[in-house]
Motif scaffolding. Structure first.
Motif, PDB file in Angstrom:
ATOM      1  N   TYR A 175      18.735   5.153  70.524  1.00  8.73           N
ATOM      2  CA  TYR A 175      18.155   6.145  69.607  1.00  8.73           C
ATOM      3  C   TYR A 175      16.816   5.644  69.076  1.00  8.73           C
ATOM      4  N   SER A 176      16.720   4.350  68.804  1.00  8.05           N
ATOM      5  CA  SER A 176      15.495   3.776  68.234  1.00  8.05           C
ATOM      6  C   SER A 176      14.666   3.117  69.321  1.00  8.05           C
ATOM      7  N   MET A 177      13.400   3.564  69.428  1.00 10.67           N
ATOM      8  CA  MET A 177      12.494   2.973  70.399  1.00 10.67           C
ATOM      9  C   MET A 177      11.112   2.830  69.786  1.00 10.67           C
ATOM     10  N   PRO A 178      10.238   2.022  70.392  1.00  5.82           N
ATOM     11  CA  PRO A 178       8.940   1.762  69.780  1.00  5.82           C
ATOM     12  C   PRO A 178       8.055   2.993  69.623  1.00  5.82           C
ATOM     13  N   ASP A 179       8.087   3.902  70.604  1.00  8.08           N
ATOM     14  CA  ASP A 179       7.129   5.004  70.597  1.00  8.08           C
ATOM     15  C   ASP A 179       7.695   6.352  70.162  1.00  8.08           C
ATOM     16  N   MET A 180       8.977   6.541  70.262  1.00 11.03           N
ATOM     17  CA  MET A 180       9.604   7.800  69.841  1.00 11.03           C
ATOM     18  C   MET A 180      11.081   7.552  69.623  1.00 11.03           C
ATOM     19  N   ASN A 181      11.738   8.437  68.847  1.00 16.30           N
ATOM     20  CA  ASN A 181      13.174   8.244  68.683  1.00 16.30           C
ATOM     21  C   ASN A 181      13.921   8.980  69.793  1.00 16.30           C
ATOM     22  N   GLY A 182      15.194   8.689  69.890  1.00 10.40           N
ATOM     23  CA  GLY A 182      16.005   9.279  70.939  1.00 10.40           C
ATOM     24  C   GLY A 182      16.049  10.792  70.889  1.00 10.40           C
ATOM     25  N   LEU A 183      15.935  11.337  69.688  1.00  9.83           N
ATOM     26  CA  LEU A 183      15.969  12.784  69.518  1.00  9.83           C
ATOM     27  C   LEU A 183      14.815  13.436  70.276  1.00  9.83           C
ATOM     28  N   ASP A 184      13.612  12.897  70.110  1.00  9.18           N
ATOM     29  CA  ASP A 184      12.442  13.442  70.807  1.00  9.18           C
ATOM     30  C   ASP A 184      12.568  13.266  72.321  1.00  9.18           C
ATOM     31  N   ARG A 239      19.484  19.905  83.788  1.00  8.10           N
ATOM     32  CA  ARG A 239      20.761  19.442  84.359  1.00  8.10           C
ATOM     33  C   ARG A 239      20.989  17.944  84.163  1.00  8.10           C
ATOM     34  N   LEU A 240      20.001  17.254  83.631  1.00  5.06           N
ATOM     35  CA  LEU A 240      20.133  15.815  83.385  1.00  5.06           C
ATOM     36  C   LEU A 240      21.206  15.553  82.325  1.00  5.06           C
ATOM     37  N   LYS A 241      22.112  14.638  82.612  1.00  2.84           N
ATOM     38  CA  LYS A 241      23.121  14.230  81.634  1.00  2.84           C
ATOM     39  C   LYS A 241      22.553  13.076  80.808  1.00  2.84           C
ATOM     40  N   ILE A 242      22.837  13.094  79.513  1.00  2.00           N
ATOM     41  CA  ILE A 242      22.288  12.070  78.614  1.00  2.00           C
ATOM     42  C   ILE A 242      23.365  11.507  77.702  1.00  2.00           C
ATOM     43  N   ILE A 243      23.440  10.183  77.658  1.00  2.16           N
ATOM     44  CA  ILE A 243      24.322   9.491  76.711  1.00  2.16           C
ATOM     45  C   ILE A 243      23.449   8.667  75.777  1.00  2.16           C
ATOM     46  N   VAL A 244      23.685   8.785  74.489  1.00  6.85           N
ATOM     47  CA  VAL A 244      22.987   7.952  73.507  1.00  6.85           C
ATOM     48  C   VAL A 244      23.870   6.732  73.244  1.00  6.85           C
ATOM     49  N   LEU A 245      23.310   5.552  73.479  1.00  9.35           N
ATOM     50  CA  LEU A 245      24.012   4.291  73.257  1.00  9.35           C
ATOM     51  C   LEU A 245      23.264   3.581  72.131  1.00  9.35           C
ATOM     52  N   THR A 246      23.860   3.528  70.942  1.00 10.83           N
ATOM     53  CA  THR A 246      23.110   3.104  69.765  1.00 10.83           C
ATOM     54  C   THR A 246      23.982   2.402  68.738  1.00 10.83           C
ATOM     55  N   MET A 247      23.343   1.768  67.780  1.00  8.67           N
ATOM     56  CA  MET A 247      24.045   1.150  66.660  1.00  8.67           C
ATOM     57  C   MET A 247      24.196   2.129  65.495  1.00  8.67           C
ATOM     58  N   SER A 251      16.151  -4.777  62.293  1.00 10.31           N
ATOM     59  CA  SER A 251      14.837  -4.742  62.932  1.00 10.31           C
ATOM     60  C   SER A 251      13.877  -3.841  62.164  1.00 10.31           C
ATOM     61  N   ASP A 252      12.574  -4.073  62.366  1.00  9.25           N
ATOM     62  CA  ASP A 252      11.554  -3.216  61.747  1.00  9.25           C
ATOM     63  C   ASP A 252      11.781  -1.757  62.135  1.00  9.25           C
ATOM     64  N   ARG A 253      12.134  -1.556  63.398  1.00  7.69           N
ATOM     65  CA  ARG A 253      12.312  -0.200  63.906  1.00  7.69           C
ATOM     66  C   ARG A 253      13.487   0.504  63.240  1.00  7.69           C
ATOM     67  N   THR A 254      14.549  -0.248  62.946  1.00  2.46           N
ATOM     68  CA  THR A 254      15.700   0.335  62.262  1.00  2.46           C
ATOM     69  C   THR A 254      15.314   0.738  60.842  1.00  2.46           C
ATOM     70  N   GLU A 307      12.384   1.737  59.977  1.00  3.08           N
ATOM     71  CA  GLU A 307      11.597   2.957  60.122  1.00  3.08           C
ATOM     72  C   GLU A 307      12.496   4.175  60.325  1.00  3.08           C
ATOM     73  N   VAL A 308      13.582   3.996  61.073  1.00  4.94           N
ATOM     74  CA  VAL A 308      14.538   5.092  61.259  1.00  4.94           C
ATOM     75  C   VAL A 308      15.147   5.484  59.921  1.00  4.94           C
ATOM     76  N   HIS A 309      15.541   4.482  59.120  1.00  3.74           N
ATOM     77  CA  HIS A 309      16.105   4.768  57.805  1.00  3.74           C
ATOM     78  C   HIS A 309      15.085   5.465  56.908  1.00  3.74           C
ATOM     79  N   ARG A 310      13.839   5.021  56.978  1.00  5.08           N
ATOM     80  CA  ARG A 310      12.788   5.634  56.154  1.00  5.08           C
ATOM     81  C   ARG A 310      12.610   7.114  56.515  1.00  5.08           C
ATOM     82  N   LYS A 311      12.595   7.401  57.818  1.00  6.35           N
ATOM     83  CA  LYS A 311      12.444   8.793  58.264  1.00  6.35           C
ATOM     84  C   LYS A 311      13.648   9.632  57.859  1.00  6.35           C
TER      85      LYS A 311
END
Length: 207
Positions: A56-65, A76-84, A174-177, A179-183
């Motif tokens: 879900y958390s990545m340097p340039d965009m979140n998993g949602l985007d 038709r692409l299948k997607i699994i989110v593997l996250t903390m 992590s810094d990125r986590t 940022e996710v909490h801040r958003k």
């Protein structure tokens, strides 16, 4: 015939580990890995796959985007989110965006395999803990926008004018986590800047 898989996570230890786990698999073929959302989208254009397993958390965009853009390009692409992340609001959003599965990183590898098998046969998959979070949200809708204990911790440190790096160091995340909490805080509180967070904190006696 093996199912083609794309891994998306900026931690090489995870992508390399999963490649090792599935290297002798007769069912799954990890054909590529990406360390950012933009690179994942670029790979999909030249190397179409059946399933994308992404953080879900990545340097340039979140998993949602990433989910929204990937599903728009390849419905038709299948997607699994593997996250903390186990917050009900995040789980709800990624499912609404088109994710077919949601697995927590702390789960056993067998569960990821089960999730992959399920979504590739047209079913959806939720880790038990993620499902419980959604169940609680359904029973208590008002809790959807309530702050988690971790978000309150982050908010209190934001009020102290700590940077994301300083907050990350203090909370051992992590810094990125951060940022996710801040958003998530801004989305839940419905504000667009730190001033709004400060006003909320004082109004709710969080300082």
């Amino acid at each position: 015939m093996k199912h083609s898989i794309l891994l998306v996570d900026d931690h090489s230890i995870l992508t390399d580990g999963l490649k090792m786990v599935f290297k002798d698999s007769t069912t799954f073929d990890i054909v590529a890995s990406a360390h950012s959302g933009a690179y994942a989208l670029a790979l999909l254009k030249v190397k179409p796959v059946e399933l994308m397993v992404t953080d879900y958390s990545m340097p340039d965009m979140n998993g949602l985007d990433l989910i929204r853009q990937a599903k728009s390009l390849y419905p038709r692409l299948k997607i699994i989110v593997l996250t903390m992340h186990d917050e009900a609001s995040i789980i709800k959003e990624v499912i609404a965006a088109g994710a077919d599965g949601y697995v927590l990183k702390k789960c056993a590898m067998e569960e990821l395999t089960q999730a992959m098998e399920s979504v590739l046969t047209g079913k959806s998959y939720l880790s038990a803990e993620a499902g419980q979070k959604l169940f609680q949200l359904a029973k208590h809708p008002e809790s959807d926008e309530s702050l988690t204990d971790r978000e309150v911790e982050v908010l209190r440190l934001i009020i102290k004018e700590l940077t994301n790096k300083e907050i990350a160091a203090q909370l051992f995340i992590s810094d990125r986590t951060v940022e996710v909490h801040r958003k998530n805080l801004m989305r839940k509180i419905k504000c667009t800047n730190t001033v709004g967070l400060i006003k909320y904190a004082f109004a709710h006696n969080l300082v």
